[in-house]
Enzyme design. Sequence first.
Site, PDB file in Angstrom:
ATOM      1  N   ASP A 234       0.828  -1.205   0.000  1.00  0.00           N
ATOM      2  CA  ASP A 234       0.000   0.000   0.000  1.00  0.00           C
ATOM      3  C   ASP A 234       0.865   1.258   0.000  1.00  0.00           C
ATOM      4  OD1 ASP A 234      -2.339   1.485   0.085  1.00  0.00           O
ATOM      5  OD2 ASP A 234      -2.449   1.469   2.262  1.00  0.00           O
TER       6      ASP A 234
ATOM      7  N   ASN B 283       1.596   3.387  -2.988  1.00  0.00           N
ATOM      8  CA  ASN B 283       2.273   3.847  -4.207  1.00  0.00           C
ATOM      9  C   ASN B 283       1.847   5.263  -4.599  1.00  0.00           C
ATOM     10  OD1 ASN B 283       3.516   1.363  -4.412  1.00  0.00           O
ATOM     11  ND2 ASN B 283       2.183   0.601  -6.039  1.00  0.00           N
TER      12      ASN B 283
ATOM     13  N   HIS C  10       3.504   3.482  -8.987  1.00  0.00           N
ATOM     14  CA  HIS C  10       3.292   2.064  -9.271  1.00  0.00           C
ATOM     15  C   HIS C  10       4.554   1.425  -9.857  1.00  0.00           C
ATOM     16  CE1 HIS C  10      -0.822   2.385  -8.131  1.00  0.00           C
ATOM     17  NE2 HIS C  10      -1.187   3.123  -9.159  1.00  0.00           N
TER      18      HIS C  10
ATOM     19  N   TRP D  35     -10.880  -2.279  -9.708  1.00  0.00           N
ATOM     20  CA  TRP D  35     -11.443  -1.981 -11.019  1.00  0.00           C
ATOM     21  C   TRP D  35     -12.209  -0.660 -11.018  1.00  0.00           C
ATOM     22  CZ3 TRP D  35      -9.327  -4.622 -14.703  1.00  0.00           C
ATOM     23  CH2 TRP D  35      -8.915  -5.946 -14.496  1.00  0.00           C
TER      24      TRP D  35
ATOM     25  N   ARG E  81     -11.060   2.108 -10.030  1.00  0.00           N
ATOM     26  CA  ARG E  81     -10.128   3.215 -10.238  1.00  0.00           C
ATOM     27  C   ARG E  81     -10.259   3.775 -11.653  1.00  0.00           C
ATOM     28  NH1 ARG E  81      -4.471   1.794  -7.036  1.00  0.00           N
ATOM     29  NH2 ARG E  81      -5.447   1.349  -5.012  1.00  0.00           N
TER      30      ARG E  81
ATOM     31  N   LEU F  91      11.129 -20.713  -3.210  1.00  0.00           N
ATOM     32  CA  LEU F  91      10.121 -19.797  -2.700  1.00  0.00           C
ATOM     33  C   LEU F  91       8.835 -19.897  -3.511  1.00  0.00           C
ATOM     34  CD1 LEU F  91       9.383 -17.212  -0.921  1.00  0.00           C
ATOM     35  CD2 LEU F  91      10.192 -15.888  -2.887  1.00  0.00           C
TER      36      LEU F  91
ATOM     37  N   ARG G 136       1.362  -4.805   6.341  1.00  0.00           N
ATOM     38  CA  ARG G 136       0.771  -3.767   5.499  1.00  0.00           C
ATOM     39  C   ARG G 136       1.640  -2.527   5.578  1.00  0.00           C
ATOM     40  NH1 ARG G 136      -5.324  -2.041   4.174  1.00  0.00           N
ATOM     41  NH2 ARG G 136      -4.805  -0.278   2.839  1.00  0.00           N
TER      42      ARG G 136
ATOM     43  N   LEU H 208      -7.210  -4.803   6.962  1.00  0.00           N
ATOM     44  CA  LEU H 208      -6.903  -5.879   6.026  1.00  0.00           C
ATOM     45  C   LEU H 208      -7.455  -5.633   4.633  1.00  0.00           C
ATOM     46  CD1 LEU H 208      -7.349  -9.047   8.268  1.00  0.00           C
ATOM     47  CD2 LEU H 208      -5.227  -8.084   7.386  1.00  0.00           C
TER      48      LEU H 208
ATOM     49  N   GLU I 180      -0.269 -12.953  12.728  1.00  0.00           N
ATOM     50  CA  GLU I 180       0.227 -11.749  13.389  1.00  0.00           C
ATOM     51  C   GLU I 180       0.239 -10.622  12.356  1.00  0.00           C
ATOM     52  OE1 GLU I 180       0.962 -11.394  16.613  1.00  0.00           O
ATOM     53  OE2 GLU I 180       0.392 -13.497  16.937  1.00  0.00           O
TER      54      GLU I 180
END
Length: 257
Positions: A30, A32, A47, A79, A81, A141, A198, A205, A217
């Site tokens: 969150d 950008n 972005h 969507w 935006r 990963l 975040r 959330l 957590e």
Amino acid sequence: MSTAVTTSEAALGGPGPGCAAPRHVAVIMDGNGRWAAQRGLPRREGHRRGVEALRRTVRAAGALGIGILTIFSFSSENWSRPPSEISDLMGLLRRFIRNDLVDLHKSNVKVRVIGERTTLSPDIAGLLREAEDLTRANTGLVLVVAFNYGSRQEIARAAQRLAAEVAAGRLAPEAITAELISSRLDAPDIPDPDLIIRTSGEQRLSNFLLWQAAYSELVFVPLYWPEFDQAALEGAIAEYRRRERRFGGLAAAGAGP
């Protein structure tokens, strides 16, 4: 993006009195737009810098021995935006997959995608499928990309699948359990996140992994996403390791209330 490097305990603040290192870390990327606005730059530049932060974070996750990294890349609510911003975001997705997928594959990263795909344009759906297909056999990963994703929508899809089984007579309503609902989510084989981060200082959330976050957590980092790096990830993990995960049970003997 090598995933073979490990870090020392000191880099994460030592073993700590609480949790072991997290196996699964999820990130709400969150800030950008606000990062760009503070610098007088267009949102698309925020972005673009956010994609650079994603590259750093994938490398850092591998270096820190994290097994699964889930990123909230595009929500089902995004969507709404402006069309120009959506076009910029889709362009960045295309370039990320075209430019970075080979490196991810070489680094043994396995890409998984969660979210609703039936409504996506064929080219975007094809890119996501290409990323999964190319990396399917990789064993390093696991990078879970939440794209066109909303947690309430995911839970609704799980409920629809169970309802169809009930209607077909294959499942009794009283047989539905929390475990059965979990098994009908988008990626039932992936364990719930140990840690959700975040960025930007916001503390919610935002319809991300609501079911899976029951015992996660949460760490809220006061950095915009383009500023996030390995040091910030290490700091969040160090905070996580200072906590004691009880899963509804009692604290260990001698611990606080």
